[in-house]
Write a protein that holds these residues in place. Sequence first.
Motif, mmCIF file in Angstrom:
data_model
loop_
_atom_site.group_PDB
_atom_site.id
_atom_site.type_symbol
_atom_site.label_atom_id
_atom_site.label_comp_id
_atom_site.label_asym_id
_atom_site.label_seq_id
_atom_site.Cartn_x
_atom_site.Cartn_y
_atom_site.Cartn_z
ATOM 1 N N ARG A 168 20.531 -3.042 0.306
ATOM 2 C CA ARG A 168 19.804 -4.300 0.423
ATOM 3 C C ARG A 168 18.974 -4.495 -0.837
ATOM 4 O O ARG A 168 18.164 -3.644 -1.203
ATOM 5 N N ARG A 169 19.168 -5.622 -1.496
ATOM 6 C CA ARG A 169 18.429 -5.938 -2.714
ATOM 7 C C ARG A 169 17.424 -7.045 -2.418
ATOM 8 O O ARG A 169 17.802 -8.104 -1.918
ATOM 9 N N MET A 170 16.181 -6.797 -2.754
ATOM 10 C CA MET A 170 15.148 -7.769 -2.426
ATOM 11 C C MET A 170 13.997 -7.658 -3.413
ATOM 12 O O MET A 170 13.935 -6.736 -4.240
ATOM 13 N N ARG A 171 13.076 -8.613 -3.348
ATOM 14 C CA ARG A 171 11.897 -8.583 -4.198
ATOM 15 C C ARG A 171 10.895 -7.586 -3.623
ATOM 16 O O ARG A 171 10.759 -7.436 -2.403
ATOM 17 N N GLY A 172 10.178 -6.919 -4.512
ATOM 18 C CA GLY A 172 9.265 -5.886 -4.070
ATOM 19 C C GLY A 172 8.179 -6.394 -3.141
ATOM 20 O O GLY A 172 7.802 -5.714 -2.178
ATOM 21 N N TYR A 173 7.673 -7.604 -3.406
ATOM 22 C CA TYR A 173 6.585 -8.125 -2.580
ATOM 23 C C TYR A 173 7.066 -8.537 -1.182
ATOM 24 O O TYR A 173 6.249 -8.785 -0.289
ATOM 25 N N GLU A 174 8.373 -8.588 -0.975
ATOM 26 C CA GLU A 174 8.911 -8.899 0.350
ATOM 27 C C GLU A 174 8.988 -7.663 1.243
ATOM 28 O O GLU A 174 9.119 -7.782 2.466
ATOM 29 N N LEU A 175 8.916 -6.490 0.657
ATOM 30 C CA LEU A 175 9.038 -5.241 1.403
ATOM 31 C C LEU A 175 7.667 -4.868 1.968
ATOM 32 O O LEU A 175 6.873 -4.175 1.337
ATOM 33 N N THR A 176 7.398 -5.312 3.183
ATOM 34 C CA THR A 176 6.100 -5.121 3.824
ATOM 35 C C THR A 176 6.272 -4.482 5.197
ATOM 36 O O THR A 176 7.383 -4.356 5.718
ATOM 37 N N LYS A 177 5.156 -4.112 5.816
ATOM 38 C CA LYS A 177 5.195 -3.586 7.176
ATOM 39 C C LYS A 177 5.766 -4.614 8.133
ATOM 40 O O LYS A 177 6.521 -4.279 9.062
ATOM 41 N N GLU A 178 5.412 -5.863 7.917
ATOM 42 C CA GLU A 178 5.909 -6.925 8.794
ATOM 43 C C GLU A 178 7.426 -7.046 8.680
ATOM 44 O O GLU A 178 8.129 -7.232 9.688
ATOM 45 N N PHE A 179 7.946 -6.921 7.465
ATOM 46 C CA PHE A 179 9.395 -6.992 7.272
ATOM 47 C C PHE A 179 10.085 -5.833 7.967
ATOM 48 O O PHE A 179 11.089 -6.018 8.668
ATOM 49 N N LEU A 180 9.558 -4.618 7.788
ATOM 50 C CA LEU A 180 10.178 -3.460 8.420
ATOM 51 C C LEU A 180 10.088 -3.536 9.934
ATOM 52 O O LEU A 180 11.018 -3.129 10.640
#
Length: 521
Positions: A168-180
């Motif tokens: 999965r390729r994504m922007r770093g600021y999108e990788l959050t606790k809420e996303f996980l």
Amino acid sequence: MDALSLLASNAVYQEENHEEKHPTSQQLPQTDRAVKTEEKIEQEEKPLYCICNTTYDQGFMICCDVCGLWCHGSCVGVDELHTKDSDNYVCPKCAPSQPSESKSGDDDDYEDASPKDRRRSSNRKRKIHNYSELNDGALSATAKPLKAATNFKVIMQEKIFSSDDIVRRMRGYELTKEFLGSEGFSCPTLIEDKSELQMIMPPPSFTVTDVRNLVGASRVLDVIECGTQAEMIPQWNLGEWTDYYTSPNRQRILNVISLEVTNTKLQDEIYSPKIVRDIDWIDTVWPSESLSWPKVQNYCLMSVRGAYTDFHIDFGGSSVWYHVLKGQKLFFFIPPTEENLVKYADWSTSLDQNEIFFADKVDKCYLTLLNPGQTLFIPTGWIHAVYTPEDSLVFGGNFLHGYNIRLQIRIYDIENQTGVPPKFRFPLYENMLWYAAEKYCKLLQEKIQLTPREIDGLNCLAYTLGSWISKKSSAKEIKEFVPDSISDPKKIIDDLNFAISELNMPHFQEGKLKIQVENSS
């Protein structure tokens, strides 16, 4: 796609496109120049082997434990069928002297100094090995058909891997606790720009020599001999490793993947990604007042061209963050399905482990190439091997968290089942589970909202801890099994089970364990 084509085409792309960001491997064109690059790799000058002083590197070979020279079995009269791993071998050149003195770690002329006894230790079960492909990383077009998993360069050339992109390729600021919490942490995730992860890394000019200067030349470290996947004995120090890494004439392919730099000056140069700091149980559930904790958060990995780490699962089912400062890394990924995990457990305890390329035992193996500046997050349980196309310097760390608790415990059970030695286990793992249970119990009692993934994992956690306690015959045995700060482990389990039941989620209650503990000393 075979791994060689992936590397060649990526090299061409980087030469023609001087941009910071890199496309996926599947987007890279297969051009005539890629073919020429492949031919160039194959035609590189090979090192000289054996007492016969030739470039011939086929068939059974054995390494001298004194000078490190690879010799043809036929030239030195050694029969592969009668070779045992526990035996030391001394080549004809070294046999007359058979030195026993160890070299001082302060000697700069490592290759010419009185050599050490370089026996090898490993937790792997094995019979004999074919070392015929151990050179400086060049790919041989004339190699014999694959006979052993240690012939990884032949594997890269001959094996075809899945062309699907599972990263999965994504922007770093999108990788959050809420996303996980919403999407889960179930597939490898790649971030191009480290600045979006709020992490700190040394500058690109940073070198292995800088590592030595900040950590200390006398620091002892585990050095892996890639052909055997075993540690060099006696251990090296960082000064010796730096001499080897910077030498233009390396006799063997060695690897360092477990240098933990907490409490050194190098730690000041490393700051893990924010998402890791937010969910890492060392930071979120381990008592802050404790003077001891698992030292697994700050690793420095130093690999030379051609280094290979065979298939493995990170200890305790821990997840990994992995930043490539220099060089490249080629990952071979296998998903942690139950079927694959069972096959992995069987393979890792087999006497034929080094004769079998594990990817041949599963349906699909995926390739992912990491370039400088990229950061990879590897979730719990993913089975993976790693090849180093060029000298590399990597920083990373391991972490346990609440989004894959059930699978983390499954990996822990596999380690117990397969007899993984304590040295290769996540430190203080059992203590961590108790602290996690205590922490999450308080969160639930405070009505802090948790995700279904966390709650499912907590149900498994409560069951596991209850199982451990039920096997103890007395309160004294239980006390020896849990951290000193936890006075009543049974109450923690009962409270956690009750808090989960209060959430009115019956589908998370399957397998809930009722325990009875004898109140005796």
